[in-house]
Design an enzyme around this catalytic site. Structure first.
Site, mmCIF file in Angstrom:
data_model
loop_
_atom_site.group_PDB
_atom_site.id
_atom_site.type_symbol
_atom_site.label_atom_id
_atom_site.label_comp_id
_atom_site.label_asym_id
_atom_site.label_seq_id
_atom_site.Cartn_x
_atom_site.Cartn_y
_atom_site.Cartn_z
ATOM 1 N N ILE A 40 6.196 -5.699 7.141
ATOM 2 C CA ILE A 40 6.182 -4.598 8.065
ATOM 3 C C ILE A 40 5.870 -3.292 7.337
ATOM 4 O O ILE A 40 6.150 -3.167 6.144
ATOM 5 C CB ILE A 40 7.545 -4.424 8.800
ATOM 6 C CG1 ILE A 40 8.683 -4.190 7.795
ATOM 7 C CG2 ILE A 40 7.824 -5.601 9.688
ATOM 8 C CD1 ILE A 40 10.040 -3.897 8.454
ATOM 9 N N GLY A 67 -3.658 4.029 1.047
ATOM 10 C CA GLY A 67 -4.578 4.246 2.162
ATOM 11 C C GLY A 67 -5.681 5.233 1.864
ATOM 12 O O GLY A 67 -5.428 6.305 1.302
ATOM 13 N N SER A 117 0.826 -1.212 0.000
ATOM 14 C CA SER A 117 0.000 0.000 0.000
ATOM 15 C C SER A 117 0.866 1.271 0.000
ATOM 16 O O SER A 117 1.853 1.361 0.712
ATOM 17 C CB SER A 117 -0.901 0.001 1.235
ATOM 18 O OG SER A 117 -1.643 1.189 1.276
ATOM 19 N N GLY A 144 12.665 -0.227 1.509
ATOM 20 C CA GLY A 144 13.660 -0.642 0.525
ATOM 21 C C GLY A 144 14.547 -1.763 1.052
ATOM 22 O O GLY A 144 14.420 -2.196 2.201
ATOM 23 N N VAL A 150 4.900 11.078 3.063
ATOM 24 C CA VAL A 150 3.798 11.582 2.255
ATOM 25 C C VAL A 150 2.656 12.017 3.162
ATOM 26 O O VAL A 150 2.010 13.033 2.908
ATOM 27 C CB VAL A 150 3.338 10.509 1.237
ATOM 28 C CG1 VAL A 150 2.055 10.945 0.532
ATOM 29 C CG2 VAL A 150 4.433 10.242 0.222
ATOM 30 N N CYS A 160 1.054 3.784 10.093
ATOM 31 C CA CYS A 160 1.729 4.821 9.317
ATOM 32 C C CYS A 160 2.487 5.750 10.258
ATOM 33 O O CYS A 160 1.889 6.358 11.145
ATOM 34 C CB CYS A 160 0.745 5.634 8.489
ATOM 35 S SG CYS A 160 1.587 6.968 7.608
ATOM 36 N N ASN A 197 -4.785 0.091 8.398
ATOM 37 C CA ASN A 197 -3.457 0.703 8.550
ATOM 38 C C ASN A 197 -3.339 1.341 9.936
ATOM 39 O O ASN A 197 -3.796 2.451 10.155
ATOM 40 C CB ASN A 197 -3.264 1.758 7.450
ATOM 41 C CG ASN A 197 -1.893 2.397 7.505
ATOM 42 O OD1 ASN A 197 -1.065 2.057 8.358
ATOM 43 N ND2 ASN A 197 -1.640 3.320 6.600
#
Lengths: 257, 309
Positions: free
Chosen positions: B197, B53, B28, B223, B78, B136, B133
């Protein structure tokens, strides 16, 4: 279906203080590039994961080649500057919306600053009719020879006065009492902001190409947003520089951040 | 001359009664609602598209810069910019429904009430699964505050379940002392699956301008740099809960996906790799299938059970 394509480095050269030029053999792409669009350049390996968005400076349709001009600002661009002729590089291209050329304008003003100058070269070639070019550099100019080949008056200003007018492009434009029906511009944000005010005062529509750090480059990740005016809500919303831009009308950009 | 005929392995997986054609999904926030990537990959090939989301009302997100590259990874902040659940249902869902892939909607909120109302709105849509979620790291209220406290995590799941018509997967944060505690807490309140995760809270500083590289100061690290941490957590959670686990964190190749499945994951999600290469999802899928063929595995379940400790 679009994909990441492999291009071959045709030529790599240092053309100025910390300024590099790379020609990429990109079959099928040179034909479709609009001035102001960019390519997303992925370096082959290393600890840097993200591609680098670089604007297209020239598209040579006969040789099927694209020219990118860039400054070495970090590890990624340093690696790019070390690439040799014949080596391969993966790119996504062409991306974003380029400049919208107004064919009816009787005179166009092209205004560039620093690393925002390169995409204006291809633009200058494609703009029909009368045009005047204002280029601002911090120090020694680059790409000037190419611009001077265009059928237009080119005015140079430098911050340190080493070449041309000593001062900003806006000051130079004021001195010349520059006027036109439309402005096309790319450069650092403070310059674009000042130009936007300059254009508003004179009621000249201006297109500006914005820059923002990107990740995907295709509009999915929402990393490279900018504030664009809208009527509802708080008067602005976020738009994607990569997919909705990078070129916007200056009157729509919310400059006061 | 005899020819070895490799039978194509069965890649289908099942989670909470939903069958996926293969375990490869999108993480996501890295794939939008699929539209942009649909120009680069055949979305029909993916096990599922997990969309960015969505919240009850439109969210504007954080100031830029929202991204910074770090060694082998990237930070993002973001801040869950999205047009809101109504706009999602109206504009994005019909696009995705054209494809033969499962749709998992990531649900974000700042309060239990907000999560529940989004879940309620999605309950009557053609969505296959929800991903709650609670992890975040980039928004100030809600989000991660639910994901780092076992009691809060349990209560948001308990309430959301009351409104959900689709199976509920819960996305877990790695920014906790013991991720298995949170996994157990959400399982006990009826979570149908967990995904992990989410990003690791991180930071980077520009030493020349002497300021943080992100407008939000801190952001989520993703990453290849985080893969060993992600894999460890997936392994721990798989040994703790009895619900399916979707593993993610730094997957860029089929081999990476195999590691997560060997650790016990039923599904695997590709995130940051999409930014490196928009075709990453299908390349991961191809790599996974090649591995299974070369190793003689006939199903994902066999790979899940193959690790020797």
């Amino acid at each position: 279906m679009k994909k990441m394509i492999t291009t071959i480095v045709a030529e790599q050269a240092k053309i100025g203080e910390n300024c590099w030029s790379i020609w990429l053999q990109a079959p099928g792409i040179a034909d479709n590039v609009q001035p102001g669009q960019f390519v997303h350049v992925k370096l082959n390996q290393g600890e840097k994961l993200l591609p680098r968005p670089l604007s297209v400076s020239e598209a040579d349709r006969e040789r099927n080649a694209l020219r990118l001009i860039y400054a070495v600002v970090g590890k990624g661009t340093k690696d790019l500057s070390r690439m040799k002729e014949g080596e391969s590089l993966r790119i996504l291209s062409p991306l974003g919306n380029g400049f919208e050329i107004d064919e009816t304008a009787s005179k166009s003003l092209i205004v560039g600053g620093g690393m925002g100058i390169p995409p204006l070269l291809e633009l200058a070639r494609r703009i029909p009719g009368k045009k005047e070019i204002y280029l601002g550099y911090s120090a020694t100019p680059f790409l000037l020879e190419e611009f001077e080949k265009e059928d237009a008056q080119t005015h140079v200003s430098t911050d340190d006065g080493c070449y041309g007018y000593c001062g900003t492009v806006i000051e130079r434009m004021n001195q010349d009492k520059a006027l036109g029906d439309i402005i096309y511009s790319c450069g650092p944000r403070p310059m674009l902001k000042a130009l936007s005010a300059w254009a508003k005062e004179r009621k000249i529509p201006a297109q500006v190409s914005l820059e923002e750090r990107m990740a995907c480059g295709i509009g999915a990740c929402l990393v490279c947003t900018c504030k664009i005016a809208m009527e509802k809500e708080d008067g602005w919303h976020h738009r994607r520089v990569c997919a909705d831009g990078p070129v916007f009308w200056s009157r729509e950009v919310v400059w006061n951040d | 001359m005899t020819e070895t005929v490799h039978k194509r392995p069965d890649l289908t997986v099942e989670m909470a009664g939903v069958t996926f054609k293969n375990p490869v999904m999108t993480a996501s926030g890295t794939f939008g609602s699929g539209k942009e990537y649909g120009e680069y990959v055949d979305l029909n090939q993916l096990g599922a598209v997990v969309v960015k989301g969505v919240s009850l009302t439109p969210w504007k997100g954080n100031p830029t810069p929202r991204v910074a590259e770090t060694y082998g990874g990237m930070l993002n902040a973001v801040g869950l910019q999205n047009p809101g659940v109504d706009a999602f249902i109206e504009n994005d869902l019909p696009f995705l429904r054209q494809y033969d892939t499962r749709i998992i909607v990531n649900v974000s909120g700042k309060s239990i009430e907000e999560y529940c109302r989004v879940v309620e709105k999605l309950a009557v849509t053609e969505v296959d699964m929800l991903e709650l979620n609670i992890s975040c790291p980039n928004i100030k209220e809600g989000g991660i505050t639910f994901g780092t406290d076992a009691k809060m995590a349990a209560s948001v799941v308990k309430e959301a379940k009351k409104y959900a018509s689709q199976p509920l997967m819960v996305k877990l944060s790695p920014n906790v002392t013991d991720i298995t505690e949170i996994a157990k807490a959400v399982e006990s309140e009826g979570a149908d699956a967990v995904s992990l995760i989410n990003t690791l809270l991180g930071m980077a500083i520009d030493i020349h301008h002497k300021k943080p590289l992100l407008g939000n100061i801190m952001g989520g690290l993703s990453g290849p740099a985080i893969k060993p941490v992600a894999l460890r957590m997936v392994y721990q959670v798989c040994r703790t809960v009895n619900i399916p686990v979707v593993g993610m964190g730094g997957i860029i190749s089929g081999e990476d996906a195999v590691e997560f499945i060997l650790a016990g994951a039923t599904g695997v999600a590709v995130g940051t790799a999409n930014f490196m290469n928009p075709c990453a999802t299908v390349e991961v899928l191809d790599g996974l299938e090649s591995y299974m063929i070369s190793q003689g595995f006939s199903s994902i379940e066999e790979v899940q059970e193959a690790m020797k400790i």
